[in-house]
Design an enzyme around this catalytic site. Structure first.
Site, PDB file in Angstrom:
ATOM      1  N   ASP A  92     -17.113  60.431  14.305  1.00 41.93           N
ATOM      2  CA  ASP A  92     -17.448  61.296  15.422  1.00 41.93           C
ATOM      3  C   ASP A  92     -16.149  61.585  16.172  1.00 41.93           C
ATOM      4  OD1 ASP A  92     -18.770  62.835  17.255  1.00 41.93           O
ATOM      5  OD2 ASP A  92     -20.035  61.232  18.060  1.00 41.93           O
ATOM      6  N   GLY A  95     -16.373  63.420  21.298  1.00 42.70           N
ATOM      7  CA  GLY A  95     -17.046  64.393  22.161  1.00 42.70           C
ATOM      8  C   GLY A  95     -18.299  63.848  22.833  1.00 42.70           C
ATOM      9  N   ASP A 146     -16.559  68.460  21.022  1.00 40.52           N
ATOM     10  CA  ASP A 146     -17.593  69.196  21.754  1.00 40.52           C
ATOM     11  C   ASP A 146     -17.841  68.557  23.106  1.00 40.52           C
ATOM     12  OD1 ASP A 146     -18.603  66.825  20.677  1.00 40.52           O
ATOM     13  OD2 ASP A 146     -20.651  67.578  20.598  1.00 40.52           O
ATOM     14  N   GLY A 221     -26.155  66.825  21.495  1.00 43.16           N
ATOM     15  CA  GLY A 221     -26.796  67.041  22.785  1.00 43.16           C
ATOM     16  C   GLY A 221     -28.277  66.714  22.836  1.00 43.16           C
ATOM     17  N   ASP A 271     -27.537  59.243  12.319  1.00 46.40           N
ATOM     18  CA  ASP A 271     -26.843  57.989  12.629  1.00 46.40           C
ATOM     19  C   ASP A 271     -27.408  57.508  13.943  1.00 46.40           C
ATOM     20  OD1 ASP A 271     -25.214  59.970  14.384  1.00 46.40           O
ATOM     21  OD2 ASP A 271     -24.624  57.992  15.086  1.00 46.40           O
ATOM     22  N   HIS A 340     -31.815  42.954   8.276  1.00 46.73           N
ATOM     23  CA  HIS A 340     -33.207  43.413   8.146  1.00 46.73           C
ATOM     24  C   HIS A 340     -33.357  44.860   8.616  1.00 46.73           C
ATOM     25  CE1 HIS A 340     -37.404  44.158   8.543  1.00 46.73           C
ATOM     26  NE2 HIS A 340     -37.127  44.571   9.778  1.00 46.73           N
TER      27      HIS A 340
HETATM   28  N1  PRF Z   1     -21.776  65.133  20.270  1.00 45.15           N
HETATM   29  C1  PRF Z   1     -20.971  64.278  19.547  1.00 45.15           C
HETATM   30  N2  PRF Z   1     -21.419  63.082  19.148  1.00 45.15           N
HETATM   31  C2  PRF Z   1     -22.681  62.716  19.459  1.00 45.15           C
HETATM   32  C3  PRF Z   1     -23.540  63.553  20.186  1.00 45.15           C
HETATM   33  C4  PRF Z   1     -23.073  64.835  20.612  1.00 45.15           C
HETATM   34  O1  PRF Z   1     -23.749  65.627  21.262  1.00 45.15           O
HETATM   35  C5  PRF Z   1     -24.740  62.827  20.333  1.00 45.15           C
HETATM   36  C6  PRF Z   1     -25.962  63.264  21.041  1.00 45.15           C
HETATM   37  N3  PRF Z   1     -27.094  62.537  20.693  1.00 45.15           N
HETATM   38  C7  PRF Z   1     -24.557  61.610  19.682  1.00 45.15           C
HETATM   39  N4  PRF Z   1     -23.314  61.552  19.169  1.00 45.15           N
HETATM   40  N5  PRF Z   1     -19.731  64.647  19.249  1.00 45.15           N
END
Ligand code: PRF
Length: 376
Positions: A92, A95, A146, A221, A271, A340
Site C-alpha cells: 500500500d 495513502g 491517494d 475509502g 486485504d 486459525h
Molecule cells: N487508500 C489506501 N489504502 C487503503 C485504503 C484507502 O482508501 C483503505 C480504505 N479502507 C484501506 N487501505 N491507499
C-alpha cells in the site's frame, strides 16, 4: 502482469480468475494476509507458506519507510529477500496509513507532511517519492498515492479530495515511468477509486480510473465506518464501470461476510488486519460464526478449535487449551489463533472460487452469510 478471467457467476457479479506476475500465479478471488512491517504478525514464513499458503501478502510503505527504512531494504535487495518471501507482495502507498496512524499531518496539493508515530519526526510523502519508495521496497503490485476520506465526509470535501487523488494518480503514473524497477522483475501500479459515499462521485472516479488503463484497479475509502449497506452500494456503482478484464481490489475489507458480499459484487482481491488483529484478541472466525475464546464457556470444552480443520492447529488443539493460553497470556495462544483465522480466511476465498467455477456460488454465499452471522 496478466489477468485471465476464467468464469463468471450466473446469479451475481462474482468472478474467478488468475493473475500471473513474475512471482507466480494469484488465484482470484484472493485474500492477502497483512504483513505491515515485513512480518505477518506472529506467523513464521514457513508456517505462512506451508500452513496458510497465500499466493500474495501485503506490506505497508508508510511503516517500511519509517522502519527499517528504505535504505536498508535497498541494501537487502528488496523486501522479498529481506523477509524471505519468494511469492507475490503488494505494498500500500501510505495513502491510508498517513491519515490513520501518523500524528499531525498537513495535506496539500504537493503532498502530505506527517509526523511519525514511532518517534515524532516529520516526513513528507508525495506521489513522486512514494513511487520511488515503492520501487525500492520492490513489491510486485504497488499502489497509487491517494487520500482516503474519513466517514462521514461532506460532499464538497469528498469531491475536492477525489479530484486531487486523480491528479496525484497522473503524477504517480508519469513519475513511475522515469524510475525503473530495481530488482529484475516487473512492478504493476494499481490506481485507487475514491469518492466517499456519494454515488455520483464514485461513478466519476471509476470512469477516471478506468480511463488510465492500468493492469488492475483498486477501490479505497470504504470500510472506514460507514454501514455495510452503504459500502456495498458504492462497490456496486464502481464495479459496473471498472473494466471487466482487469482485477479489482477492495482495500482494507473486511469481515468474512463483507468479503463474500463484495465478491458477489465483482471484487477479486481483499486485504484486512481483521483475521490477524482479532486473533490476537482471542476472536476466532469459523464457518458457523465467531468465537471469543476467552469466554468461560470454553474452559472445559475439549473439542477441537474448529472441526473443519482448515489448518492443523484446528484439530491438534482444543478450545479449552487455547482458552487457557489466552487467560495465561501466552504468546502461543496468539500464534495459534492467528494461524486459525488466516487459515479460515484463505479457505473462505478458495471455497468461493471453487463455488464460482462450479456455478454454485450464489446459493452457497447466501447460506454462508447467514451461518457466519452467529456468535458462538
Ligand atoms: N487508500 C489506501 N489504502 C487503503 C485504503 C484507502 O482508501 C483503505 C480504505 N479502507 C484501506 N487501505 N491507499
Amino acid at each position: 502482469m496478466k489477468f485471465d478471467l476464467l468464469k463468471k457467476d450466473p446469479l451475481s457479479k462474482a468472478r474467478a480468475g488468475s493473475i500471473t506476475t513474475d512471482h507466480g500465479i494469484i488465484e482470484t478471488p484472493i485474500f492477502m494476509p497483512v504483513g505491515t512491517v515485513a512480518s505477518v504478525k506472529g506467523v513464521h514464513q514457513r508456517e505462512l507458506k506451508d500452513d496458510i499458503n497465500p499466493d500474495i501478502i501485503l506490506g505497508n510503505t508508510y511503516h517500511l519507510y519509517l522502519r527499517p527504512k528504505t535504505e536498508i531494504l535497498e541494501k537487502a535487495g528488496g523486501l522479498h529477500k529481506f523477509m524471505n518471501w519468494d511469492r507475490n507482495i503488494l505494498t500500500d502507498s501510505g495513502g491510508f496509513q498517513v491519515y490513520s496512524l501518523s500524528g499531525r499531518r498537513k495535506i496539500k496539493e504537493e503532498g502530505v507532511k506527517f509526523k511519525s508515530h514511532i518517534d515524532g519526526s516529520y516526513h513528507f510523502f508525495s506521489p513522486e517519492n512514494v513511487m520511488e519508495i515503492q520501487r525500492t521496497i520492490g513489491a510486485d503490485i504497488i499502489m497509487a498515492f491517494d487520500e482516503c476520506t474519513p466517514y462521514p465526509c461532506d460532499y464538497r470535501y469528498a469531491k475536492r479530495s477525489m479530484h486531487m487523488t486523480h491528479r496525484w494518480l497522473d503524477r504517480c503514473v508519469s513519475h513511475l515511468e522515469k524510475v525503473p524497477a530495481k530488482y529484475g522483475f516487473e512492478q504493476t501500479l494499481f490506481p485507487i477509486v475514491q469518492g466517499s459515499t456519494y454515488k455520483d462521485l464514485r461513478a466519476q472516479s471509476a470512469e477516471y480510473i478506468a480511463g488510465v488503463g492500468a493492469a488492475g484497479n483498486a477501490i479505497g475509502g470504504l470500510s472506514v465506518g460507514e454501514p455495510a449497506e452503504e459500502m456495498y452500494a458504492m462497490t456496486e456503482v464502481v464495479t459496473a464501470i471498472l473494466p471487466e478484464d482487469k482485477p479489482r481490489y477492495l482495500m482494507g475489507v473486511g469481515t468474512p461476510i463483507n468479503i463474500l458480499e463484495n465478491i458477489a459484487l465483482g471484487i477479486d482481491m481483499f486485504d484486512c488486519v481483521m483475521p490477524t488483529r482479532n486473533a490476537r484478541n482471542g476472536m476466532l472466525f469459523t464457518a458457523n460464526g465467531t468465537i471469543n475464546i476467552k469466554n468461560k464457556k470454553w474452559e472445559d470444552d475439549f473439542s477441537p478449535i474448529d472441526e473443519m480443520g482448515h489448518t492443523w492447529v484446528d484439530l491438534d488443539y482444543s478450545k479449552a487449551y487455547l482458552r487457557h493460553l489466552f487467560v495465561a497470556d501466552e504468546y502461543l495462544g496468539k500464534q495459534i489463533a492467528t494461524i486459525h483465522n488466516l487459515g479460515f480466511y484463505m479457505w473462505l476465498v478458495r471455497e468461493a472460487r471453487t463455488q464460482i467455477l462450479a456455478g454454485t456460488f450464489y446459493a452457497w454465499k447466501e447460506k454462508m452469510v447467514k451461518q457466519m452471522a452467529t456468535r458462538l
